[in-house]
Design a protein around this motif. Sequence first.
Motif, PDB file in Angstrom:
ATOM      1  N   ALA A  62       2.969  16.442  -2.873  1.00  0.00           N
ATOM      2  CA  ALA A  62       3.869  16.153  -1.761  1.00  0.00           C
ATOM      3  C   ALA A  62       5.287  15.597  -1.799  1.00  0.00           C
ATOM      4  N   PRO A  63       6.162  16.394  -2.355  1.00  0.00           N
ATOM      5  CA  PRO A  63       7.522  16.058  -2.498  1.00  0.00           C
ATOM      6  C   PRO A  63       8.360  15.619  -1.407  1.00  0.00           C
ATOM      7  N   ARG A  64       7.956  16.422  -0.246  1.00  0.00           N
ATOM      8  CA  ARG A  64       8.518  16.079   0.889  1.00  0.00           C
ATOM      9  C   ARG A  64       8.227  14.856   1.716  1.00  0.00           C
ATOM     10  N   VAL A  65       6.956  14.677   1.485  1.00  0.00           N
ATOM     11  CA  VAL A  65       6.540  13.366   1.897  1.00  0.00           C
ATOM     12  C   VAL A  65       6.884  12.293   1.235  1.00  0.00           C
ATOM     13  N   GLN A  66       7.180  12.088   0.121  1.00  0.00           N
ATOM     14  CA  GLN A  66       7.451  10.916  -1.119  1.00  0.00           C
ATOM     15  C   GLN A  66       8.572  10.338  -0.375  1.00  0.00           C
ATOM     16  N   PRO A  67       9.790  10.770  -0.089  1.00  0.00           N
ATOM     17  CA  PRO A  67      10.887  10.193   0.460  1.00  0.00           C
ATOM     18  C   PRO A  67      10.586   9.145   1.696  1.00  0.00           C
ATOM     19  N   VAL A 115       0.921  -1.118  -0.069  1.00  0.00           N
ATOM     20  CA  VAL A 115       0.097   0.046  -0.115  1.00  0.00           C
ATOM     21  C   VAL A 115       0.862   1.195  -0.084  1.00  0.00           C
ATOM     22  N   LEU A 116       1.940   1.233   0.558  1.00  0.00           N
ATOM     23  CA  LEU A 116       2.590   2.563   0.888  1.00  0.00           C
ATOM     24  C   LEU A 116       3.505   2.664  -0.240  1.00  0.00           C
ATOM     25  N   ALA A 117       4.001   1.469  -1.084  1.00  0.00           N
ATOM     26  CA  ALA A 117       4.642   1.728  -2.278  1.00  0.00           C
ATOM     27  C   ALA A 117       3.607   2.185  -3.471  1.00  0.00           C
ATOM     28  N   ALA A 118       2.616   1.694  -3.307  1.00  0.00           N
ATOM     29  CA  ALA A 118       1.488   2.255  -4.187  1.00  0.00           C
ATOM     30  C   ALA A 118       0.985   3.719  -4.203  1.00  0.00           C
ATOM     31  N   VAL A 119       1.297   4.121  -2.862  1.00  0.00           N
ATOM     32  CA  VAL A 119       0.938   5.654  -2.477  1.00  0.00           C
ATOM     33  C   VAL A 119       1.979   6.257  -2.769  1.00  0.00           C
ATOM     34  N   TRP A 120       3.236   5.813  -2.475  1.00  0.00           N
ATOM     35  CA  TRP A 120       4.576   6.713  -3.187  1.00  0.00           C
ATOM     36  C   TRP A 120       4.376   6.749  -4.711  1.00  0.00           C
ATOM     37  N   GLY A 121       3.968   5.686  -5.489  1.00  0.00           N
ATOM     38  CA  GLY A 121       4.169   5.844  -6.938  1.00  0.00           C
ATOM     39  C   GLY A 121       3.079   6.956  -7.414  1.00  0.00           C
ATOM     40  N   LEU A 122       1.852   6.808  -6.438  1.00  0.00           N
ATOM     41  CA  LEU A 122       0.950   7.843  -6.972  1.00  0.00           C
ATOM     42  C   LEU A 122       1.342   9.264  -6.718  1.00  0.00           C
ATOM     43  N   LEU A 123       1.996   9.595  -5.728  1.00  0.00           N
ATOM     44  CA  LEU A 123       2.332  10.977  -5.285  1.00  0.00           C
ATOM     45  C   LEU A 123       3.592  11.217  -6.341  1.00  0.00           C
ATOM     46  N   ARG A 124       4.438  10.310  -6.719  1.00  0.00           N
ATOM     47  CA  ARG A 124       5.585  10.753  -7.618  1.00  0.00           C
ATOM     48  C   ARG A 124       4.977  10.765  -8.919  1.00  0.00           C
ATOM     49  N   LEU A 125       3.940  10.085  -9.387  1.00  0.00           N
ATOM     50  CA  LEU A 125       3.408  10.156 -10.911  1.00  0.00           C
ATOM     51  C   LEU A 125       2.660  11.647 -10.677  1.00  0.00           C
TER      52      LEU A 125
END
Length: 281
Positions: A31-36, A17-27
């Motif tokens: 929230a660039p500060r939250v992505q890492p 789930v976290l990986a999917a959230v990260w992928g969505l945020l990056r795409l």
Amino acid sequence: MPNLMWTWQEAAAVAGVLAAVWGLLRLRGMAPRVQPFVRESSLIIGLYGLWQLAGDLSGSGTFAAVGRAKWIWDAERTLQLPSEHTVQGWILPHPLVVETANLYYDTMHFTVMIVFLLWLFVRHRDAYPRWRTTLGLLTASCLLIQFIPVAPPRMIPGLGMQDTALVYGQSVYGSVGGFDADQLSAMPSVHVGWAMLVAVCAYKVSSSRWRYLGAAHAVATVFVVVATGNHFWGDGIVAVALLAAALGVQIGTRAIFRHKVTGRKELAKPELDDSGLVDVM
């Protein structure tokens, strides 16, 4: 005591789930500060899930696991290492100390690692990638060895070691004894390996006097895992050796990389003739 640890399936689901959230945020560039933070959380929880999976898969071969544990015990006596039975005897007459040791073993392993990673990520971001890689290498090497089942000392007949968590109703494995799958992955001790990593990293990256808390945690962890009957000295020794190997691999890799970069720069420099002019021939 309730089992606060996730199963490997639960950890895999959370990491996914976290990986999917990260992928969505990056795409979407959100929230660039939250992505890492989301990315690293996914990686660490996924690594935890692999550790739990290794524990499940090591559940076969109970007889062999006991035999290997007895061999470790005999080898330690040959090397004249202190007896785990003696160390446990220091705390058995003191119920409060025993319960505290059980609680420390069950809860501080992951709690300290989570706090450590958050501290490292927020306060020492430049050092975080190196030590995250160290954690990954250490844990992966531990997992490979843990596929070979080895029982903890508390499960070995004839050693006189007590399952202190079971005696005081604090066992995360339930109210009855037995050879649960994830109890047969005692070698090497991830508890000791992680605690030593925290101690070394805190000392290296911080100049604060609070960095010695890492060393205190490592000492407490080594004592607790032995006194509660969950690990032999040998389990911790192998974990420390794997940590040293992980650090050595990274040092060697960086040295090779620097050598190649320096070599390329030297080759790229223009050659000068005796007059100081560039030789174009």
